[in-house]
Design a protein around this motif. Structure first.
Motif, PDB file in Angstrom:
ATOM      1  N   LEU A 231       0.841  -1.193   0.000  1.00 47.26           N
ATOM      2  CA  LEU A 231       0.000   0.000   0.000  1.00 47.26           C
ATOM      3  C   LEU A 231       0.881   1.250   0.000  1.00 47.26           C
ATOM      4  O   LEU A 231       1.621   1.487   0.965  1.00 47.26           O
ATOM      5  CB  LEU A 231      -0.868   0.029   1.266  1.00 47.26           C
ATOM      6  N   PRO A 232       0.807   2.056  -1.058  1.00 45.00           N
ATOM      7  CA  PRO A 232       1.617   3.276  -1.097  1.00 45.00           C
ATOM      8  C   PRO A 232       1.248   4.181   0.077  1.00 45.00           C
ATOM      9  O   PRO A 232       0.067   4.393   0.345  1.00 45.00           O
ATOM     10  CB  PRO A 232       1.247   3.936  -2.432  1.00 45.00           C
ATOM     11  N   GLY A 233       2.266   4.692   0.737  1.00 44.82           N
ATOM     12  CA  GLY A 233       2.015   5.598   1.866  1.00 44.82           C
ATOM     13  C   GLY A 233       1.919   4.859   3.181  1.00 44.82           C
ATOM     14  O   GLY A 233       2.525   5.254   4.163  1.00 44.82           O
ATOM     15  N   LYS A 234       1.166   3.754   3.206  1.00 46.46           N
ATOM     16  CA  LYS A 234       1.023   2.995   4.464  1.00 46.46           C
ATOM     17  C   LYS A 234       2.214   2.072   4.674  1.00 46.46           C
ATOM     18  O   LYS A 234       2.717   1.928   5.788  1.00 46.46           O
ATOM     19  CB  LYS A 234      -0.254   2.144   4.412  1.00 46.46           C
ATOM     20  N   GLU A 235       2.611   1.401   3.574  1.00 46.46           N
ATOM     21  CA  GLU A 235       3.704   0.427   3.704  1.00 46.46           C
ATOM     22  C   GLU A 235       4.991   0.872   3.020  1.00 46.46           C
ATOM     23  O   GLU A 235       6.087   0.585   3.497  1.00 46.46           O
ATOM     24  CB  GLU A 235       3.253  -0.927   3.144  1.00 46.46           C
ATOM     25  N   VAL A 236       4.825   1.529   1.879  1.00 44.89           N
ATOM     26  CA  VAL A 236       6.011   2.000   1.148  1.00 44.89           C
ATOM     27  C   VAL A 236       5.774   3.450   0.725  1.00 44.89           C
ATOM     28  O   VAL A 236       4.744   3.766   0.125  1.00 44.89           O
ATOM     29  CB  VAL A 236       6.270   1.136  -0.113  1.00 44.89           C
ATOM     30  N   GLN A 273       3.155  20.546  -4.627  1.00 43.92           N
ATOM     31  CA  GLN A 273       2.191  19.755  -5.400  1.00 43.92           C
ATOM     32  C   GLN A 273       2.582  18.274  -5.354  1.00 43.92           C
ATOM     33  O   GLN A 273       1.728  17.413  -5.160  1.00 43.92           O
ATOM     34  CB  GLN A 273       2.242  20.253  -6.835  1.00 43.92           C
ATOM     35  N   TRP A 274       3.859  17.975  -5.504  1.00 44.13           N
ATOM     36  CA  TRP A 274       4.303  16.574  -5.405  1.00 44.13           C
ATOM     37  C   TRP A 274       3.971  16.013  -4.025  1.00 44.13           C
ATOM     38  O   TRP A 274       3.522  14.885  -3.896  1.00 44.13           O
ATOM     39  CB  TRP A 274       5.808  16.460  -5.664  1.00 44.13           C
ATOM     40  N   CYS A 275       4.190  16.848  -3.008  1.00 40.98           N
ATOM     41  CA  CYS A 275       3.904  16.381  -1.635  1.00 40.98           C
ATOM     42  C   CYS A 275       2.406  16.098  -1.463  1.00 40.98           C
ATOM     43  O   CYS A 275       2.013  15.222  -0.695  1.00 40.98           O
ATOM     44  CB  CYS A 275       4.321  17.420  -0.590  1.00 40.98           C
ATOM     45  N   ALA A 276       1.578  16.871  -2.159  1.00 38.95           N
ATOM     46  CA  ALA A 276       0.124  16.664  -2.037  1.00 38.95           C
ATOM     47  C   ALA A 276      -0.317  15.443  -2.831  1.00 38.95           C
ATOM     48  O   ALA A 276      -1.245  14.737  -2.440  1.00 38.95           O
ATOM     49  CB  ALA A 276      -0.609  17.914  -2.524  1.00 38.95           C
ATOM     50  N   ASN A 277       0.354  15.169  -3.952  1.00 35.63           N
ATOM     51  CA  ASN A 277      -0.122  14.105  -4.851  1.00 35.63           C
ATOM     52  C   ASN A 277       0.490  12.732  -4.592  1.00 35.63           C
ATOM     53  O   ASN A 277      -0.059  11.736  -5.053  1.00 35.63           O
ATOM     54  CB  ASN A 277       0.163  14.486  -6.309  1.00 35.63           C
ATOM     55  N   TYR A 278       1.631  12.688  -3.941  1.00 37.00           N
ATOM     56  CA  TYR A 278       2.313  11.398  -3.754  1.00 37.00           C
ATOM     57  C   TYR A 278       2.696  11.228  -2.281  1.00 37.00           C
ATOM     58  O   TYR A 278       2.961  12.217  -1.596  1.00 37.00           O
ATOM     59  CB  TYR A 278       3.582  11.334  -4.630  1.00 37.00           C
ATOM     60  N   PRO A 279       2.740   9.972  -1.809  1.00 35.59           N
ATOM     61  CA  PRO A 279       3.100   9.757  -0.397  1.00 35.59           C
ATOM     62  C   PRO A 279       4.604   9.905  -0.173  1.00 35.59           C
ATOM     63  O   PRO A 279       5.353   8.941  -0.220  1.00 35.59           O
ATOM     64  CB  PRO A 279       2.634   8.317  -0.149  1.00 35.59           C
ATOM     65  N   ILE A 280       5.008  11.143   0.070  1.00 33.60           N
ATOM     66  CA  ILE A 280       6.442  11.442   0.241  1.00 33.60           C
ATOM     67  C   ILE A 280       6.754  11.539   1.735  1.00 33.60           C
ATOM     68  O   ILE A 280       6.100  12.288   2.455  1.00 33.60           O
ATOM     69  CB  ILE A 280       6.796  12.766  -0.469  1.00 33.60           C
ATOM     70  N   ALA A 296      13.186  27.397   4.553  1.00 32.74           N
ATOM     71  CA  ALA A 296      12.426  27.715   5.769  1.00 32.74           C
ATOM     72  C   ALA A 296      10.921  27.565   5.499  1.00 32.74           C
ATOM     73  O   ALA A 296      10.179  27.054   6.333  1.00 32.74           O
ATOM     74  CB  ALA A 296      12.756  29.131   6.225  1.00 32.74           C
ATOM     75  N   ARG A 297      10.500  27.990   4.312  1.00 35.07           N
ATOM     76  CA  ARG A 297       9.082  27.934   3.971  1.00 35.07           C
ATOM     77  C   ARG A 297       8.588  26.482   3.903  1.00 35.07           C
ATOM     78  O   ARG A 297       7.531  26.144   4.417  1.00 35.07           O
ATOM     79  CB  ARG A 297       8.877  28.629   2.615  1.00 35.07           C
ATOM     80  N   LEU A 298       9.369  25.623   3.272  1.00 34.32           N
ATOM     81  CA  LEU A 298       8.934  24.223   3.138  1.00 34.32           C
ATOM     82  C   LEU A 298       8.922  23.523   4.501  1.00 34.32           C
ATOM     83  O   LEU A 298       8.010  22.752   4.813  1.00 34.32           O
ATOM     84  CB  LEU A 298       9.851  23.463   2.166  1.00 34.32           C
ATOM     85  N   THR A 299       9.942  23.827   5.322  1.00 34.52           N
ATOM     86  CA  THR A 299      10.007  23.205   6.646  1.00 34.52           C
ATOM     87  C   THR A 299       8.811  23.636   7.490  1.00 34.52           C
ATOM     88  O   THR A 299       8.177  22.832   8.170  1.00 34.52           O
ATOM     89  CB  THR A 299      11.339  23.562   7.348  1.00 34.52           C
ATOM     90  N   GLN A 300       8.519  24.908   7.403  1.00 39.61           N
ATOM     91  CA  GLN A 300       7.374  25.461   8.128  1.00 39.61           C
ATOM     92  C   GLN A 300       6.079  24.777   7.673  1.00 39.61           C
ATOM     93  O   GLN A 300       5.230  24.400   8.468  1.00 39.61           O
ATOM     94  CB  GLN A 300       7.313  26.967   7.788  1.00 39.61           C
ATOM     95  N   ASP A 301       5.995  24.571   6.380  1.00 38.68           N
ATOM     96  CA  ASP A 301       4.787  24.072   5.750  1.00 38.68           C
ATOM     97  C   ASP A 301       4.551  22.579   5.980  1.00 38.68           C
ATOM     98  O   ASP A 301       3.469  22.165   6.372  1.00 38.68           O
ATOM     99  CB  ASP A 301       4.948  24.332   4.243  1.00 38.68           C
ATOM    100  N   VAL A 302       5.556  21.760   5.718  1.00 38.59           N
ATOM    101  CA  VAL A 302       5.337  20.300   5.759  1.00 38.59           C
ATOM    102  C   VAL A 302       6.283  19.574   6.728  1.00 38.59           C
ATOM    103  O   VAL A 302       6.249  18.353   6.826  1.00 38.59           O
ATOM    104  CB  VAL A 302       5.483  19.661   4.344  1.00 38.59           C
ATOM    105  N   GLY A 303       7.140  20.332   7.420  1.00 36.54           N
ATOM    106  CA  GLY A 303       8.171  19.727   8.270  1.00 36.54           C
ATOM    107  C   GLY A 303       7.640  18.897   9.428  1.00 36.54           C
ATOM    108  O   GLY A 303       8.380  18.111  10.017  1.00 36.54           O
ATOM    109  N   SER A 304       6.346  19.039   9.772  1.00 38.28           N
ATOM    110  CA  SER A 304       5.830  18.212  10.869  1.00 38.28           C
ATOM    111  C   SER A 304       5.493  16.813  10.368  1.00 38.28           C
ATOM    112  O   SER A 304       5.340  15.888  11.153  1.00 38.28           O
ATOM    113  CB  SER A 304       4.598  18.866  11.499  1.00 38.28           C
ATOM    114  N   LYS A 305       5.374  16.650   9.039  1.00 39.56           N
ATOM    115  CA  LYS A 305       5.017  15.333   8.479  1.00 39.56           C
ATOM    116  C   LYS A 305       6.121  14.737   7.621  1.00 39.56           C
ATOM    117  O   LYS A 305       6.180  13.531   7.423  1.00 39.56           O
ATOM    118  CB  LYS A 305       3.758  15.478   7.599  1.00 39.56           C
ATOM    119  N   ILE A 306       6.957  15.605   7.069  1.00 44.31           N
ATOM    120  CA  ILE A 306       7.949  15.135   6.093  1.00 44.31           C
ATOM    121  C   ILE A 306       9.345  15.483   6.600  1.00 44.31           C
ATOM    122  O   ILE A 306       9.569  16.563   7.155  1.00 44.31           O
ATOM    123  CB  ILE A 306       7.681  15.796   4.712  1.00 44.31           C
TER     124      ILE A 306
END
Ligand code: 2PG
Ligand code: MG
Length: 428
Positions: A231-236, A273-280, A296-306
């Motif tokens: 399962l993409p995202g859950k397992e890989v 957009q890639w982060c929204a469309n694919y399980p990264i 800094a912007r990307l870390t602020q934006d998605v750094g809690s999950k990625i």
């Protein structure tokens, strides 16, 4: 035990370029040897790899000057030094070189000796390298990032993003990560072949594809994950190394594949957009080391999950990591021995990263040797993650396999957190 001899000679790396193997002998007769890798996409602040630049010798690529430095000045300076005191030996090497980027003696010369000293020290205690380097800790097996598709400087720029990797976040053992990665890699190869998209293997053993868009690369890996039954995202999940500095010139990101140039904001939006469309799960060097606002912007934006990993941004330097932490530029640090040039400074950078609650990712280079040193380094420091290209080609598999050997030797003490590592740290 004391150092009684040091000797170095020229060998070849996985790209067939010359590199250095050094051997340290102790007064007891015990020896330790090591060889150094070489990168293709390098950060501006990396320590300098000394090459001869003599067109008549190996087309400028030979490393005889660095070898002469080892067999001359370095040997002389370290003769009689107690092998157990790695920090003192590395300090001597740094002082002897006397430059900020180890350019006088060559970081390749200095590192080959520093690593060989670490091996000789382990051999003198008759314990494995990971145990000797770990000095009391070191039982965490790393979660691998494994390359599926190689691009950027590793495949003649045929696709701009340098590494399309997977992280088996559903795996509960190290061996299971390898099995799952094997399955996805083989399915990926089969799909590319069936569609006439396979142009060979890139420098790190990932497929060298003929795509027209980056999304096509994501899509084929997604399909490979599903064909393998996961399962993409859950397992890989995906992990990318964009090697952003390689794409950045004149204030823009140039995507050769799609024949377009993007402003930093447009490039940021593409990555979002890639982060929204694919399980990264991880992104390394999304931007150039000069494009700090975007980091800094990307870390602020998605750094809690990625995981946002700085490679060229930090070049394994504590001062750069300190700056990254103060300015919220990332949350993870790629660790490469030859970016900084000694074992001691590498250990310090790992420790600094861990103490800040960030993730270190121990990494190989695109030009590797048969030396499995980094497998030991990853376990010794409980780093939790290891990146070294594909599950193919012996300069890569020698390291993945070494972790299997370490696991066996640790027995019940071996520990694997897998992606739970991120829960613990990100919840901090
Ligand atoms: C990187 C490395 C390894 P190179 O950018 O992380 O993938 O590449 O050794 O060419 O710098
Ligand atoms: Mg990188």
């Amino acid at each position: 035990m004391k150092i009684s001899d040091i000797d170095a000679f020229q060998i070849f790396d996985s790209r067939g370029h010359p590199t250095i193997e050094a051997e340290v002998t102790l007064d007891s007769g015990i020896r330790g040897s090591a060889s150094v890798p070489s990168g293709a996409s390098r950060g501006k602040f990396e320590a300098l790899e000394l090459r001869d630049h003599d067109p008549l010798k190996y087309q400028g690529q030979s490393v005889f000057k660095a070898i002469k430095n080892i067999n001359g000045e370095i040997r002389e300076a370290l003769m009689g030094s107690p092998v157990a005191n790695q920090p003192a030996i590395d300090q001597t090497l740094i002082r002897l070189d006397g430059t900020e980027n180890k350019s006088r003696l060559g970081a390749n010369a200095i590192l080959a000796v520093s690593m060989a000293v670490a091996r000789a020290a382990a051999n003198s205690k008759n314990i494995p390298l990971f145990q000797s380097l770990g000095d009391g800790r070191g039982c965490l097996l790393p979660l691998p990032e494994i390359q599926m598709i190689g691009g950027g400087a590793h495949s003649g720029g045929r696709i701009d993003v340098q590494d399309f990797m997977i992280i088996c976040n559903g795996a509960t053992t190290y061996a299971q990560c390898l099995e799952m990665s094997y399955n996805v890699y083989k399915h990926c190869g089969r799909l590319l072949k069936q569609r006439n998209l396979l142009a060979g293997l890139a420098d790190e053993g990932g497929y060298w594809p003929e795509f027209d868009t980056h999304e096509a690369a994501f899509d084929v890996i997604m399909e490979a994950i599903e064909s393998a039954g996961y399962l993409p995202g859950k397992e890989v999940s995906f992990s990318l190394d964009i090697a952003g500095s390689e794409l950045y010139a004149g204030g823009k990101y140039h995507l050769r594949l799609e024949n377009r140039s993007l402003s930093p904001l447009e490039f940021f939006n593409l990555i979002r957009q890639w982060c929204a469309n694919y399980p990264i799960l991880s992104i390394e060097d999304p931007f150039s080391e000069d494009d700090r606002d975007n980091w800094a912007r990307l870390t602020q934006d998605v750094g809690s999950k990625i995981n946002i990993i700085g490679d060229d941004l930090f070049t394994t330097r504590v001062d750069k990591v300190k700056d990254g932490i103060a300015n919220g530029l990332a949350n993870s640090v790629l660790i490469k021995l030859n970016q900084i040039g000694t074992v001691t400074e590498t250990l310090e950078c790992i420790q600094y990263t861990q103490e800040a609650g960030w993730f270190p990712v121990i990494s190989g280079r695109s030009g590797e040797t048969e030396d499995p040193f980094i497998a030991h380094l990853a376990v010794a420091t409980d780093a939790g993650q290891l990146k070294l290209g594909a599950l193919a080609r012996s300069e890569r598999t020698v390291k993945w396999n070494e972790v299997l050997r370490i696991e066996r030797s640790l027995g019940d003490k071996a520990h694997f957190l897998g992606a739970k590592l991120f829960d613990r740290n990100l919840a901090r």
